[in-house]
Design an enzyme around this catalytic site. Structure first.
Site, PDB file in Angstrom:
ATOM      1  N   CYS A  22     -25.059  16.886 -28.714  1.00  0.00           N
ATOM      2  CA  CYS A  22     -24.968  15.426 -28.713  1.00  0.00           C
ATOM      3  C   CYS A  22     -24.892  14.969 -27.258  1.00  0.00           C
ATOM      4  CB  CYS A  22     -23.732  14.980 -29.488  1.00  0.00           C
ATOM      5  SG  CYS A  22     -23.635  13.195 -29.596  1.00  0.00           S
ATOM      6  N   HIS A  69     -24.816  11.695 -25.961  1.00  0.00           N
ATOM      7  CA  HIS A  69     -23.799  10.669 -25.674  1.00  0.00           C
ATOM      8  C   HIS A  69     -22.414  11.284 -25.817  1.00  0.00           C
ATOM      9  CE1 HIS A  69     -22.596   9.954 -29.926  1.00  0.00           C
ATOM     10  NE2 HIS A  69     -21.531   9.444 -29.343  1.00  0.00           N
ATOM     11  N   ASP A  75     -27.796   5.033 -33.952  1.00  0.00           N
ATOM     12  CA  ASP A  75     -27.180   5.314 -32.656  1.00  0.00           C
ATOM     13  C   ASP A  75     -27.189   4.052 -31.803  1.00  0.00           C
ATOM     14  OD1 ASP A  75     -26.336   6.401 -30.242  1.00  0.00           O
ATOM     15  OD2 ASP A  75     -27.458   8.260 -30.537  1.00  0.00           O
ATOM     16  N   CYS A 111     -29.354   7.694 -27.350  1.00  0.00           N
ATOM     17  CA  CYS A 111     -29.373   9.034 -27.951  1.00  0.00           C
ATOM     18  C   CYS A 111     -29.853  10.089 -26.942  1.00  0.00           C
ATOM     19  CB  CYS A 111     -30.238   9.070 -29.215  1.00  0.00           C
ATOM     20  SG  CYS A 111     -29.987  10.616 -30.148  1.00  0.00           S
ATOM     21  N   THR A 154     -29.945  13.420 -27.147  1.00  0.00           N
ATOM     22  CA  THR A 154     -30.843  14.465 -27.670  1.00  0.00           C
ATOM     23  C   THR A 154     -32.182  13.842 -28.084  1.00  0.00           C
ATOM     24  OG1 THR A 154     -29.707  14.270 -29.817  1.00  0.00           O
ATOM     25  CG2 THR A 154     -29.031  16.081 -28.366  1.00  0.00           C
TER      26      THR A 154
HETATM   27  O1  PYC Z   1     -26.665  11.170 -27.991  1.00  0.00           O
HETATM   28  O2  PYC Z   1     -27.575  13.034 -28.662  1.00  0.00           O
HETATM   29  C1  PYC Z   1     -26.992  11.988 -28.870  1.00  0.00           C
HETATM   30  C2  PYC Z   1     -26.624  11.666 -30.262  1.00  0.00           C
HETATM   31  C3  PYC Z   1     -26.910  12.381 -31.388  1.00  0.00           C
HETATM   32  C4  PYC Z   1     -26.370  11.688 -32.460  1.00  0.00           C
HETATM   33  C5  PYC Z   1     -25.786  10.550 -31.970  1.00  0.00           C
HETATM   34  N1  PYC Z   1     -25.957  10.551 -30.629  1.00  0.00           N
END
Ligand code: PYC
Length: 311
Positions: free
Chosen positions: A88, A90, A229, A233, A235
């Site tokens: 993840c 964030h 999100d 995000c 990822t």
């Molecule tokens: O920021 O990778 C991210 C993420 C995945 C799910 C919610 N945020």
């Protein structure tokens, strides 16, 4: 009464709840083995931390666990309202900000071990956190599916620490008033994609033009438990960079500003990991802010002590 201490933060609007004390030991083994153990006990140990009545659908949990690799500051297993997730972005920014808030780290480089690999982070003096994510790649380009009620949709399947289906031609403006419609559309797309040969994909990313002139693109990312999100995000941005790199649409080291559906941004770029296979190492930078220091209390007599799992 059982007590679990958590620190809440948000990264570009998306909340992270870091479990810092009181949680059960996940046992020995690799981070992937510990993740599998947590997944098996999700309804008992994890759901209660992120779901109502102590949390909400949108919170991502970050369960700290000792790293196996001695070069790492900590290990972490991420989970959302319905289960564990691989990485993840964030959340990693939130973990670094939380460790700094607790005085456990100072500005500088900090490696963090996750079930899908080690990520290299850097905390700057101004609080900005840069995450060098796990190697990311596009697995399939232009995968066409038939979505009931929508028609034919085409998108790329890509890995950025989680699996994404990235769709540009979705026909919606990526704007806050459309969030319900975007959620419904992305959820349908996911159902069709999973049924039509891609059960591994659990995040849907709709992409389009940025609203702010300084940003490169805007996205709307629907997470596995149907929460969207609020951040761009990490990822999902990594998976997108892998597709841009594969298409020759973004050069190594070139700056990419990813805007979220609420207008928050991450600054990203990549370096090649293996040009031959199209694998890149994405770099994502953003900031997190601590919002609460909380002790969650679980009363044996509380019928909702394990959380209300909506899905
Ligand atoms: O920021 O990778 C991210 C993420 C995945 C799910 C919610 N945020």
């Amino acid at each position: 009464m059982q007590r679990i201490e958590v620190i809440d933060s948000h990264t570009a609007g998306e909340p992270t709840r870091v479990v810092v004390a009181g949680a059960p030991d996940l046992g020995p083994g690799t981070l992937a083995e510990r993740r599998d153990r947590l997944a098996a006990r999700f309804d008992v140990d994890a759901s209660r931390i992120v779901n109502e009545p102590r949390g909400s659908d949108v919170i991502v949990g970050a369960w700290l666990t000792p790293a196996v690799d001695a070069s790492c500051t900590t290990g972490v297993i991420y989970f959302d309202n319905v289960g564990v997730i691989g990485m993840c972005g964030h959340g990693t920014i939130g973990v670094v900000a939380t460790l700094a808030h607790l005085g456990r780290i100072t500005p500088g480089a900090h490696r963090i071990e996750t079930p899908v690999g080690i990520v290299a982070t850097r905390l700057a003096a101004d609080g900005t956190v840069t995450v060098e994510n796990v190697p990311s790649h596009r697995a399939h380009a232009a995968v066409a599916i038939d979505v009931p009620g929508i028609g034919r949709v085409s998108g790329d399947v890509a890995w950025g620490g989680n699996w994404f289906y990235i769709v540009a031609g979705h026909g919606h403006e990526l704007a806050a008033p459309n969030i319900e419609a975007l959620t419904a559309q992305a959820w349908r797309i996911r159902g069709a994609l999973n049924a039509q040969g891609h059960p591994e994909v659990d995040h849907i990313e709709l992409v389009g033009p940025a609203a702010h002139p300084a940003a490169s693109s805007r996205n709307f990312v629907l997470c596995p438990g149907k929460a969207y999100d609020r951040s761009p995000c990490g990822t999902g941005t990594s998976a997108r960079l892998a597709c841009l790199a594969a298409d020759g649409a973004l050069a190594e080291g070139e700056r990419w500003v990813q805007e979220s559906i609420i207008g928050s941004t991450f600054v990203a770029s990549y370096r090649w990991h293996d040009r031959r296979t199209g694998s890149i190492v994405p770099s994502i930078a953003g900031r997190a802010f601590v919002t609460a220091e909380t002790t969650l209390v679980f009363d044996e007599l509380d019928p909702y002590r394990q959380g209300i799992r909506a899905r």
